[in-house]
Design a protein around this motif. Structure first.
Motif, short mmCIF file in Angstrom:
data_model
loop_
_atom_site.label_atom_id
_atom_site.label_comp_id
_atom_site.label_asym_id
_atom_site.label_seq_id
_atom_site.Cartn_x
_atom_site.Cartn_y
_atom_site.Cartn_z
N VAL A 128 50.39 -84.98 -50.23
CA VAL A 128 50.18 -85.26 -48.82
C VAL A 128 48.81 -84.79 -48.33
O VAL A 128 48.21 -85.40 -47.46
CB VAL A 128 51.35 -84.67 -47.98
CG1 VAL A 128 50.93 -84.39 -46.56
CG2 VAL A 128 52.51 -85.65 -47.98
N THR A 151 46.85 -87.75 -46.75
CA THR A 151 46.48 -87.70 -45.34
C THR A 151 45.00 -88.01 -45.16
O THR A 151 44.62 -88.83 -44.32
CB THR A 151 46.80 -86.30 -44.78
OG1 THR A 151 48.20 -86.08 -44.90
CG2 THR A 151 46.39 -86.17 -43.33
N ALA A 181 50.39 -95.74 -45.86
CA ALA A 181 51.19 -94.83 -45.05
C ALA A 181 52.34 -95.58 -44.40
O ALA A 181 53.47 -95.09 -44.34
CB ALA A 181 50.32 -94.17 -43.99
N THR A 196 56.07 -94.51 -45.49
CA THR A 196 56.80 -93.83 -44.43
C THR A 196 58.06 -94.61 -44.05
O THR A 196 59.05 -94.03 -43.62
CB THR A 196 55.90 -93.60 -43.21
OG1 THR A 196 54.70 -92.98 -43.65
CG2 THR A 196 56.56 -92.67 -42.21
N LYS A 233 58.35 -92.76 -36.71
CA LYS A 233 57.85 -92.06 -37.90
C LYS A 233 56.51 -92.61 -38.32
O LYS A 233 55.56 -91.86 -38.55
CB LYS A 233 58.83 -92.22 -39.06
CG LYS A 233 59.78 -91.09 -39.10
CD LYS A 233 60.16 -90.73 -40.50
CE LYS A 233 61.26 -89.72 -40.43
NZ LYS A 233 60.83 -88.35 -40.56
N VAL A 252 53.07 -90.49 -38.21
CA VAL A 252 52.38 -90.17 -39.46
C VAL A 252 50.96 -90.72 -39.45
O VAL A 252 50.00 -90.00 -39.76
CB VAL A 252 53.17 -90.70 -40.68
CG1 VAL A 252 52.31 -90.68 -41.94
CG2 VAL A 252 54.43 -89.87 -40.90
N CYS A 309 47.45 -88.49 -39.40
CA CYS A 309 46.46 -88.60 -40.49
C CYS A 309 45.06 -88.77 -39.89
O CYS A 309 44.10 -88.14 -40.34
CB CYS A 309 46.74 -89.81 -41.39
SG CYS A 309 48.18 -89.63 -42.44
N ILE A 358 50.42 -80.90 -40.67
CA ILE A 358 50.97 -82.00 -41.47
C ILE A 358 52.08 -81.47 -42.38
O ILE A 358 53.17 -82.02 -42.46
CB ILE A 358 49.86 -82.63 -42.34
CG1 ILE A 358 48.78 -83.28 -41.47
CG2 ILE A 358 50.45 -83.61 -43.35
CD1 ILE A 358 49.11 -84.63 -40.95
N TRP A 382 56.18 -82.31 -42.10
CA TRP A 382 57.00 -82.87 -43.18
C TRP A 382 58.14 -81.93 -43.54
O TRP A 382 59.26 -82.35 -43.78
CB TRP A 382 56.15 -83.17 -44.41
CG TRP A 382 55.43 -84.47 -44.30
CD1 TRP A 382 54.08 -84.65 -44.20
CD2 TRP A 382 55.99 -85.80 -44.27
NE1 TRP A 382 53.78 -85.99 -44.09
CE2 TRP A 382 54.92 -86.72 -44.14
CE3 TRP A 382 57.29 -86.29 -44.31
CZ2 TRP A 382 55.12 -88.09 -44.07
CZ3 TRP A 382 57.49 -87.67 -44.25
CH2 TRP A 382 56.42 -88.55 -44.13
#
Ligand code: HEB
Ligand code: HEB
Length: 454
Positions: A22, A26, A143, A147, A183, A187, A191, A376, A380
């Motif tokens: 991640v 990211t 992503a 996701t 979500k 996310v 990022c 981040i 998660w």
């Protein structure tokens, strides 16, 4: 000392792998957008400093992509090895977006290759800029697809269960489930926010170390304006994520806030500790705030932990991870807003001396870099641990999804070694790439006028 438990080791190994992936993923999602903004500003303002920014960031970006691919492949392997029952049950249902992530990656990689090798090959700079757009789309699509897999784990739909077997599979319904909108947007936007802060951190660090080149000031200004926009959007979408949880995973929201009794006018709890008999002590309470986060009004009824059997509740320490994430979100918004405000004042009226490049301000920005990456991770951890004991919410528990094989412990050590090697190597490569080739040299080599003050 303690017994070998394949479920435990599978969870640790999955966490270590995802946590490491991640970091690079990211940046892999966020940095292309920053490259695109820099290249665009370079063209619009006719300013070679921004163009050089895009060039340098693109070079660093290649390293994060390479590591992202290795760790991503490790995840794909591990999913099949460590969670065979889960993959067998859910594989057909959610295989579509998993495959699409690979596709998005190839799409991105092809254009990245062309982009890197055609910097000075086009007469029109605009044509080269157009090549960065598919990179941004491909990275963001990665992503998006992956996701949606995670959303499915939280709000599974698009199948029926007959005698423990998933039938009537509808991959699109599985992909676009109740968790998908919040979500995916949370996310993607975080990022972008993190990439802006990491790049801003580097610029602030350079200025703090006494580098007076205007290149770094421009980079800092651009990243902080972007960060402010993304931080505000993050908070707005985070609020919607809270409303999603209220409707579909109320036990996760209740665990985040140590909310035991179902009631209206529920307060938000910051920090504190939980005693043996579930009393909250030393916490800061914001009255009504949990009800507002959940449903928009103080009279929203928020379901409490007491409604659930003990063995269907996530561990309550997720509270701290939720708090830390939200706190960092506020911090990043405040720091970027302060910088932008000072900068604006400074331009309008330099005599008022609200200098945005004061060392305390630069230090706050440097701190924001690692903090954003921690947010981040915390986000998660909160989302994943908060879903426990389920791997597929209300359908399959994590223990049911895991492997029963031996040797997961050995795998764990081997992979940790792999990540350590990858981490150290990419650090060394990036250091060499940028330290031995500072902005000043590169400007000189490219014949760009050198001016330190503007
Ligand atoms: Fe990822 C990459 C898988 C999560 C983002 N990935 C990757 C890979 C893989 C993966 C396999 C390699 C490449 C290909 O495609 O082939 N992932 C995965 C999984 C998961 C994940 C399985 C979980 C479940 N990712 C993730 C996330 C994100 C991502 C969460 C975001 C945020 N990836 C990504 C990216 C990439 C990848 C961006 C590319 C590379 C770079 O870095 O750029
Ligand atoms: Fe976050 C997750 C909210 C900030 C990152 N978040 C999350 C959740 C919630 C939230 C509710 C869960 C969801 C689910 O599970 O579904 N946030 C929030 C808020 C805020 C925030 C309210 C304030 C502003 N975040 C944040 C930040 C960051 C983050 C700052 C970074 C940078 N998160 C995150 C992540 C996650 C989360 C990564 C995981 C994924 C999901 O979405 O889930």
């Amino acid at each position: 000392m303690f017994e070998y438990d394949p479920v435990l080791f599978s969870r640790i190994l999955t966490y270590v792998t995802l946590g490491f992936h991640v970091i690079f993923a990211t940046l892999g999602v966020g940095v292309p957008l920053m490259i695109a903004i820099a290249e665009w500003m370079g063209i619009k303002r006719g300013d070679p400093h921004y163009t050089l920014m895009a060039r340098r960031w693109a070079r660093g970006f290649v390293i994060t992509v390479a590591v992202g691919v290795v760790t991503g492949t490790a995840i794909a392997l591990q999913l099949a090895l460590l969670w065979p029952n889960f993959m067998q049950a859910a594989g057909h249902t959610i295989g579509l977006p998993m495959f699409m992530e690979t596709f998005a990656f190839f799409f991105e990689a092809i254009f990245l290759g062309i982009y890197l090798y055609t910097w000075d090959r086009f007469k029109s700079k605009m044509k080269h800029f157009l090549l960065v757009i598919p990179i941004v789309i491909g990275a963001t699509a990665s992503a998006f697809f992956i996701t949606s897999v995670n959303s499915f784990m939280n709000a599974p739909q698009g199948f029926n269960i007959v005698d423990g077997v998933l039938t009537d599979v509808s991959p699109l319904a599985a992909m676009f489930n109740a968790a998908t909108p919040t979500k995916i947007s949370h996310v993607i936007i975080t990022c972008y926010l993190t990439a802006a802060f990491i790049l801003g951190m580097i610029a602030a660090y350079k200025i703090l170390r006494g580098n007076k080149h205007v290149y770094h000031k421009k980079a800092l200004h651009m990243t902080m304006v972007s960060a402010l926009v993304f931080a505000v959007a993050t908070a707005a979408i985070g609020d919607l994520s809270g409303k999603y949880l209220h409707e579909y995973q109320p036990e996760k929201l209740a665990a985040a806030e140590w909310h035991f009794e179902t009631e209206t006018e529920a307060p938000l709890i910051l920090g504190g500790i939980l005693t043996e008999d579930n009393e909250v002590e030393y916490a800061l309470e914001i009255p009504f705030a949990l009800s507002i986060l959940a449903g928009g009004t103080p009279d929203t009824e928020v379901i409490g932990l007491n409604e659930y059997p003990e063995d269907e509740l996530p561990p309550l320490w997720v509270h701290y991870f939720f708090d830390a994430m939200v706190f960092i979100g506020m911090y990043l918004a405040a720091v970027s807003a302060l910088f932008v405000l000072f900068n604006w004042q400074n331009r309008r009226n330099p005599l008022r001396k609200l200098n945005p490049f004061k060392s305390w301000m630069l230090r706050l920005i440097v701190l924001g870099g690692p903090l954003s990456m921690f947010a981040i991770q915390f986000g998660w951890i909160f989302a994943e641990v908060g879903r426990q004991p389920w791997i597929l919410h209300s359908v399959m528990t994590t223990a049911e999804g895991a492997t029963t094989s031996d040797h997961v412990d050995i795998m764990l050590w081997i992979f940790i070694l792999l990540y350590a090697v990858l981490g150290v190597t990419s650090y060394l490569v990036l250091r060499k790439m940028f330290l031995h080739n500072p902005v000043e040299h590169e400007l000189e080599r490219r014949g760009i006028p050198y001016h330190t003050v503007e």
